[in-house]
Design an enzyme around this catalytic site. Structure first.
Site, PDB file in Angstrom:
ATOM      1  N   HIS A 105       1.004   5.796  -0.461  1.00  0.00           N
ATOM      2  CA  HIS A 105       0.340   7.095  -0.574  1.00  0.00           C
ATOM      3  C   HIS A 105       1.052   7.817  -1.709  1.00  0.00           C
ATOM      4  CE1 HIS A 105      -0.562   6.716   4.013  1.00  0.00           C
ATOM      5  NE2 HIS A 105      -1.373   5.975   3.276  1.00  0.00           N
ATOM      6  N   HIS A 133       0.861  -1.184   0.000  1.00  0.00           N
ATOM      7  CA  HIS A 133       0.000   0.000   0.000  1.00  0.00           C
ATOM      8  C   HIS A 133       0.898   1.235   0.000  1.00  0.00           C
ATOM      9  CE1 HIS A 133      -2.965   2.920   1.136  1.00  0.00           C
ATOM     10  NE2 HIS A 133      -2.553   3.031   2.376  1.00  0.00           N
ATOM     11  N   TYR A 154       1.234  -3.128 -19.758  1.00  0.00           N
ATOM     12  CA  TYR A 154       1.873  -3.599 -18.531  1.00  0.00           C
ATOM     13  C   TYR A 154       0.994  -3.487 -17.305  1.00  0.00           C
ATOM     14  CZ  TYR A 154       5.344  -3.203 -22.032  1.00  0.00           C
ATOM     15  OH  TYR A 154       5.991  -3.318 -23.225  1.00  0.00           O
TER      16      TYR A 154
END
Ligand SMILES: [Zn+2]
Length: 142
Positions: free
Chosen positions: A21, A19, A46
């Site tokens: 940001h 994960h 891709y």
């Protein structure tokens, strides 16, 4: 934690969940014309090969258990989701695969922003279908 657990619970082959940001993905997620079902436009092969279709989920407060419920609601059909106003989450068979895939997501989001306001030649639906078949890409339709 609810977010990562939801991926492991619904994707039997997930050995890692990453994960970020990341700047470009977050920027793309807050635009008014962001597409929930296909967050990433078909610019290169891709992103499809590594991520399949990426679902844009609405904003949730970080740590809100409802994020896990939203991911579980996809029933393992997506290996990558984008949390609006927050960041992408990607599952992969191991850490290297998941990291490579999330880097591709960020690169594709950057390309999408670079191309905004122009009329680029995207991959055609037939070209996307060919990739899905040849690479056995999971293509959830929820
Ligand atoms: Zn976060």
């Amino acid at each position: 934690m609810p977010l990562h657990s939801a991926f492991y619970d619904t994707r039997a082959r997930a050995g890692a969940v990453v994960h970020l940001h990341s700047c470009h993905a977050v920027a793309l997620s807050v635009l008014p014309d962001a597409v929930a079902e296909d967050f990433l436009p078909p610019i290169t092969p891709y992103a499809f090969m590594q991520l399949g279709r990426v679902r844009l989920l609405p904003y949730f407060r970080p740590g809100d258990p409802a994020i896990g419920d939203a991911v579980r609601g996809l029933a393992g059909k997506r290996s990558a989701v984008m949390l609006a106003n927050h960041g992408p989450v990607v599952a992969g068979r191991d850490v290297e695969a998941a990291c490579n895939a999330i880097e591709e997501l960020e690169a594709t989001a950057r390309l999408a922003l670079l191309l905004r306001g122009q009329t680029p030649n995207m991959l055609t639906p037939a070209q996307v279908d060919e990739l899905v078949k040849i690479h056995d890409i999971a293509w959830g339709d929820e």
